[in-house]
Write a protein that holds these residues in place. Structure first.
Motif, mmCIF file in Angstrom:
data_model
loop_
_atom_site.group_PDB
_atom_site.id
_atom_site.type_symbol
_atom_site.label_atom_id
_atom_site.label_comp_id
_atom_site.label_asym_id
_atom_site.label_seq_id
_atom_site.Cartn_x
_atom_site.Cartn_y
_atom_site.Cartn_z
ATOM 1 N N PHE D 49 0.763 -1.255 0.144
ATOM 2 C CA PHE D 49 -0.099 0.106 -0.189
ATOM 3 C C PHE D 49 0.966 1.256 0.011
ATOM 4 O O PHE D 49 1.934 1.600 0.777
ATOM 5 C CB PHE D 49 -0.957 -0.028 1.052
ATOM 6 C CG PHE D 49 -2.165 -0.933 1.343
ATOM 7 C CD1 PHE D 49 -2.158 -1.814 0.607
ATOM 8 C CD2 PHE D 49 -3.387 -0.466 1.957
ATOM 9 C CE1 PHE D 49 -3.330 -2.983 0.760
ATOM 10 C CE2 PHE D 49 -4.419 -0.998 1.985
ATOM 11 C CZ PHE D 49 -4.541 -2.426 1.329
ATOM 12 N N PRO D 50 0.663 2.108 -0.865
ATOM 13 C CA PRO D 50 1.202 3.607 -0.805
ATOM 14 C C PRO D 50 0.671 4.132 0.716
ATOM 15 O O PRO D 50 -0.367 3.937 0.970
ATOM 16 C CB PRO D 50 0.837 4.430 -1.958
ATOM 17 C CG PRO D 50 -0.428 3.771 -2.488
ATOM 18 C CD PRO D 50 -0.390 2.290 -1.867
ATOM 19 N N ILE D 51 1.289 5.304 0.999
ATOM 20 C CA ILE D 51 0.647 6.126 2.108
ATOM 21 C C ILE D 51 -0.609 6.809 1.550
ATOM 22 O O ILE D 51 -0.634 7.180 0.254
ATOM 23 C CB ILE D 51 1.821 7.145 2.273
ATOM 24 C CG1 ILE D 51 3.052 6.907 3.095
ATOM 25 C CG2 ILE D 51 1.041 8.139 3.448
ATOM 26 C CD1 ILE D 51 3.040 5.976 4.261
ATOM 27 N N TYR D 52 -1.453 6.861 2.170
ATOM 28 C CA TYR D 52 -2.930 7.445 1.773
ATOM 29 C C TYR D 52 -2.654 8.816 1.339
ATOM 30 O O TYR D 52 -2.129 9.689 2.119
ATOM 31 C CB TYR D 52 -4.024 7.017 2.740
ATOM 32 C CG TYR D 52 -5.202 7.718 2.331
ATOM 33 C CD1 TYR D 52 -6.023 6.836 1.328
ATOM 34 C CD2 TYR D 52 -5.561 9.024 2.480
ATOM 35 C CE1 TYR D 52 -7.334 7.745 0.739
ATOM 36 C CE2 TYR D 52 -6.710 9.573 1.982
ATOM 37 C CZ TYR D 52 -7.469 8.760 1.158
ATOM 38 O OH TYR D 52 -8.767 9.351 0.559
ATOM 39 N N ASN D 53 -3.239 8.857 -0.060
ATOM 40 C CA ASN D 53 -3.311 10.311 -0.449
ATOM 41 C C ASN D 53 -4.682 10.438 -1.380
ATOM 42 O O ASN D 53 -4.803 9.572 -2.350
ATOM 43 C CB ASN D 53 -2.278 10.528 -1.343
ATOM 44 C CG ASN D 53 -2.188 11.945 -1.809
ATOM 45 O OD1 ASN D 53 -2.867 12.640 -2.088
ATOM 46 N ND2 ASN D 53 -0.721 12.353 -2.044
ATOM 47 N N ALA D 54 -5.511 11.233 -0.935
ATOM 48 C CA ALA D 54 -6.983 11.329 -1.730
ATOM 49 C C ALA D 54 -6.501 11.975 -2.968
ATOM 50 O O ALA D 54 -7.473 11.467 -3.905
ATOM 51 C CB ALA D 54 -7.660 12.603 -1.000
ATOM 52 N N ASP D 55 -5.386 12.475 -3.436
ATOM 53 C CA ASP D 55 -5.183 12.708 -5.032
ATOM 54 C C ASP D 55 -5.019 11.483 -5.629
ATOM 55 O O ASP D 55 -5.489 11.121 -6.773
ATOM 56 C CB ASP D 55 -4.022 13.656 -4.962
ATOM 57 C CG ASP D 55 -4.398 15.089 -4.328
ATOM 58 O OD1 ASP D 55 -5.668 15.468 -4.187
ATOM 59 O OD2 ASP D 55 -3.476 15.880 -3.950
ATOM 60 N N GLY D 92 1.542 1.431 9.617
ATOM 61 C CA GLY D 92 1.166 0.790 8.372
ATOM 62 C C GLY D 92 -0.117 0.113 8.468
ATOM 63 O O GLY D 92 -0.814 0.283 7.598
ATOM 64 N N LYS D 94 -2.834 1.161 10.320
ATOM 65 C CA LYS D 94 -3.827 2.263 10.344
ATOM 66 C C LYS D 94 -3.964 2.811 8.904
ATOM 67 O O LYS D 94 -4.888 3.085 8.537
ATOM 68 C CB LYS D 94 -3.239 3.228 11.261
ATOM 69 C CG LYS D 94 -4.522 4.481 11.508
ATOM 70 C CD LYS D 94 -5.821 4.023 11.788
ATOM 71 C CE LYS D 94 -6.720 5.005 12.167
ATOM 72 N NZ LYS D 94 -6.583 6.238 11.220
ATOM 73 N N ASN D 95 -2.755 2.900 8.161
ATOM 74 C CA ASN D 95 -2.815 3.260 6.606
ATOM 75 C C ASN D 95 -3.671 2.377 5.858
ATOM 76 O O ASN D 95 -4.259 2.989 5.209
ATOM 77 C CB ASN D 95 -1.555 3.446 6.128
ATOM 78 C CG ASN D 95 -1.363 4.025 4.688
ATOM 79 O OD1 ASN D 95 -1.738 5.099 4.498
ATOM 80 N ND2 ASN D 95 -0.637 3.208 3.684
ATOM 81 N N ILE D 97 -6.124 0.597 7.061
ATOM 82 C CA ILE D 97 -7.697 0.894 7.459
ATOM 83 C C ILE D 97 -8.066 2.116 6.663
ATOM 84 O O ILE D 97 -9.217 2.126 6.248
ATOM 85 C CB ILE D 97 -7.720 0.632 8.895
ATOM 86 C CG1 ILE D 97 -7.521 -0.522 9.561
ATOM 87 C CG2 ILE D 97 -8.867 1.339 9.314
ATOM 88 C CD1 ILE D 97 -7.167 -0.588 11.049
ATOM 89 N N ASP D 98 -7.150 3.081 6.692
ATOM 90 C CA ASP D 98 -7.641 4.383 6.084
ATOM 91 C C ASP D 98 -7.967 4.015 4.555
ATOM 92 O O ASP D 98 -9.111 4.741 4.031
ATOM 93 C CB ASP D 98 -6.579 5.455 6.131
ATOM 94 C CG ASP D 98 -6.609 5.770 7.679
ATOM 95 O OD1 ASP D 98 -7.423 5.422 8.458
ATOM 96 O OD2 ASP D 98 -5.389 6.389 7.922
ATOM 97 N N SER D 101 -11.198 1.987 4.052
ATOM 98 C CA SER D 101 -12.465 2.574 4.832
ATOM 99 C C SER D 101 -12.967 3.457 3.586
ATOM 100 O O SER D 101 -14.210 3.858 3.662
ATOM 101 C CB SER D 101 -12.020 3.392 5.801
ATOM 102 O OG SER D 101 -11.156 4.689 5.409
ATOM 103 N N ARG D 102 -12.111 3.803 2.526
ATOM 104 C CA ARG D 102 -12.677 4.591 1.527
ATOM 105 C C ARG D 102 -13.295 3.832 0.275
ATOM 106 O O ARG D 102 -13.864 4.516 -0.610
ATOM 107 C CB ARG D 102 -11.587 5.387 0.990
ATOM 108 C CG ARG D 102 -11.648 6.903 1.474
ATOM 109 C CD ARG D 102 -10.712 7.202 2.509
ATOM 110 N NE ARG D 102 -10.564 8.350 3.019
ATOM 111 C CZ ARG D 102 -9.799 8.690 4.352
ATOM 112 N NH1 ARG D 102 -9.222 7.845 4.658
ATOM 113 N NH2 ARG D 102 -9.781 9.856 4.514
ATOM 114 N N GLN D 106 -18.283 0.038 1.743
ATOM 115 C CA GLN D 106 -17.091 -0.077 2.589
ATOM 116 C C GLN D 106 -16.921 -1.369 3.300
ATOM 117 O O GLN D 106 -17.828 -2.013 3.982
ATOM 118 C CB GLN D 106 -17.642 1.040 3.741
ATOM 119 C CG GLN D 106 -16.208 1.403 4.696
ATOM 120 C CD GLN D 106 -16.543 0.809 6.124
ATOM 121 O OE1 GLN D 106 -15.794 -0.402 6.128
ATOM 122 N NE2 GLN D 106 -17.348 1.295 7.060
#
Lengths: 195, 195, 195, 195
Positions: D49-55, D92, D94-95, D97-98, D101-102, D106
């Motif tokens: 997984f990459p670090i979460y980023n909405a972009d 990691g 938590k990321n 899960i983040d 979750s999107r 869900q």
């Protein structure tokens, strides 16, 4: 097998505040008026509880503790409406939980719980609610996830007689009670099922 | 400018348990015996506090609340030794904090706090301690980060007379008191500094 | 002895969000524009951090981790502006903290921290902020108690260019920076004092 | 109506650590070996997984996120074994899960979750577990209350090959899986019931 939808549902309501004009007691009264068909909410109290002391317990549980313990045990669910004090659970409410948790045949064990809270500020008791949820992990209760009823700016939500006048809040309180009814129905169904 | 190291340091000690043979009251007594030079620890009590009720407050703060509030205000620091009840702060201790937090010239404001806890289990009151820390954010207190004194398996740490006999625990309690003394000395120095 | 008020104060700012138009990055930019005299805020980043893995660490800390660790160590304080994800700390920000916490001469040790957060909802990242505070207990950081900057309804607080236009929020951000400056001045004074 | 006891139960297991010799990955392997009849545990991963980023999300969910989301959605329950980093959830995990979750529909919604954790210290990841529980309130998951599997002193609980050798821990892991099976059976029964 029991039919979940037609069974009467009994709820024990508890306000975390002893103040006469408490927003949270008012919120609980609003819930009582908004019950879905088949549900009744009775009010319990911890006003006469002493501060918890294991030496006192050793001589026997005080009468008011026994009363509330029985009310909780007999109910299908517990509905808590509580303020937040100092970013956590009010001491009085926590003290009640501490007493009840020691009674034989622990009353909160497996019990369904719904939480509401009203506060003058914007956060609406969120901090209190997550601490309360942590206590109920230990007590092995089942706390509803949703809807979370966090009533901020409480002074604007009630009229002078303590009636909940805010429509959005009335709606979410009604939804909480319906969610409670659904889970109680599920529990009745599971108890009735032969497996 | 005041000389931080030679100033007397006064600490108000508070046990979260009212039980006569409480491990936490015993832990507090151990701390009293382990004070570094120049520090004294007096004991406060919330045993006679009523359950918090804003209507009662409106008629005047009860005598025992006023007494503890003054003791806290007059002390350089507060040392709390508390059990964990239901994964959170004991209701009695939280109720005491709730009362004290309403007293004029809020006694915990800017006050230095050290937390200890003893429990029969392995976790040693960790869950209680983080909830307590959250309350002290609201109260604008300064809570020591380290050492965290979490005394697990409490039954093995004390003798039958409630004396703390475990050497490692005695050592960490002593370190907590020394850390407290250092921060009080810093605060005295800052107060004395002309800026 | 150093004179706390005239010393330059360096702050490392960190946004918990990587989104280009992040409210929290915008909040951090607003803080940079609102600095009190003598303070400068530089921006750090964890955008290039890998997910923490002790096997990777064993081969050497990645370059971006070393860079941020040094920036934090060299600064007087860290200012975090972060969203709340799933009622807690964003995984990316937490992953950054997890990496930094393993670097020799732990950069957060004794470091002063100020927390802000912006969210579209009403709660304004409160839940994230208390979890973050708990991590900083372990890391032995000093987190400012007040003011708590929880920016709710973020969409209404910024203009289309991401400028913080809400006056009340601009004021509280300014107060946070001033509070930060006061504690840094205290720390400089304590370090300079001969004792 | 479905017969809860005979239905196959599928669990998605997730380790919060990426380290090759992780105690928590070992704990998950132990659980896989201890499954009750009818249950299978497959392993998921967030390593890529990459670090979460909405972009980034706006351009489409990365492949590994989609894979894990589907695995979670298809499973009856999720079993998490995670270390505690800095008194909270590993970044990691938590990321992960983040990101999850999107995803549409869900995946954690209504999903049954069981939590375990192993740590070298005495507390055994308790602090991580309560933060994780708070995230799952938002995600509307059903987290088992009991048993809480907090494996302290992890180094003594496993042999050199990472086999869980401590009998008490093996027993409690087995009990967690049985508790999981019971609730899944209840859920199957409720889904099958005509109401």
């Amino acid at each position: 097998m029991s039919n979940g939808t037609s069974t009467a549902i009994t709820v024990l309501g508890l306000s975390g505040s002893l103040r006469q004009k408490s927003f949270n007691s008012a919120l609980l009264r609003a819930a009582i008026a908004l019950v879905p068909p088949g549900m009744t909410i009775a009010k319990g109290s911890f006003a006469e509880f002493p501060i918890y002391n294991a030496d006192v317990q050793a001589k026997g549980f005080p009468e008011p503790v026994q009363t509330l313990a029985k009310q909780i045990r007999d109910a299908d669910a517990v509905l808590i409406a509580s303020p937040e004090y100092n970013y956590s659970i009010p001491g009085g409410l926590k003290n009640a939980i501490d007493w009840i948790s020691r009674v034989d045949n622990q009353p909160f064990n497996g019990k369904l719980i719904a939480i509401m809270g009203a506060s003058p500020g914007r956060i609406g008791t969120a901090r209190m609610q997550y601490h309360l949820r942590q206590s109920f992990v230990f007590l092995n209760s089942i706390v509803l996830n949703r809807p979370e009823v966090m009533v901020g700016n409480a002074a604007e939500m009630f009229d002078d007689q303590g009636n909940l006048t805010d429509e959005a809040t009335r709606k979410i309180v009604g939804e909480l009670l319906k969610a409670l009814a659904r889970v109680v129905a599920d529990q009745h169904l599971l108890k009735g099922a032969t497996r």
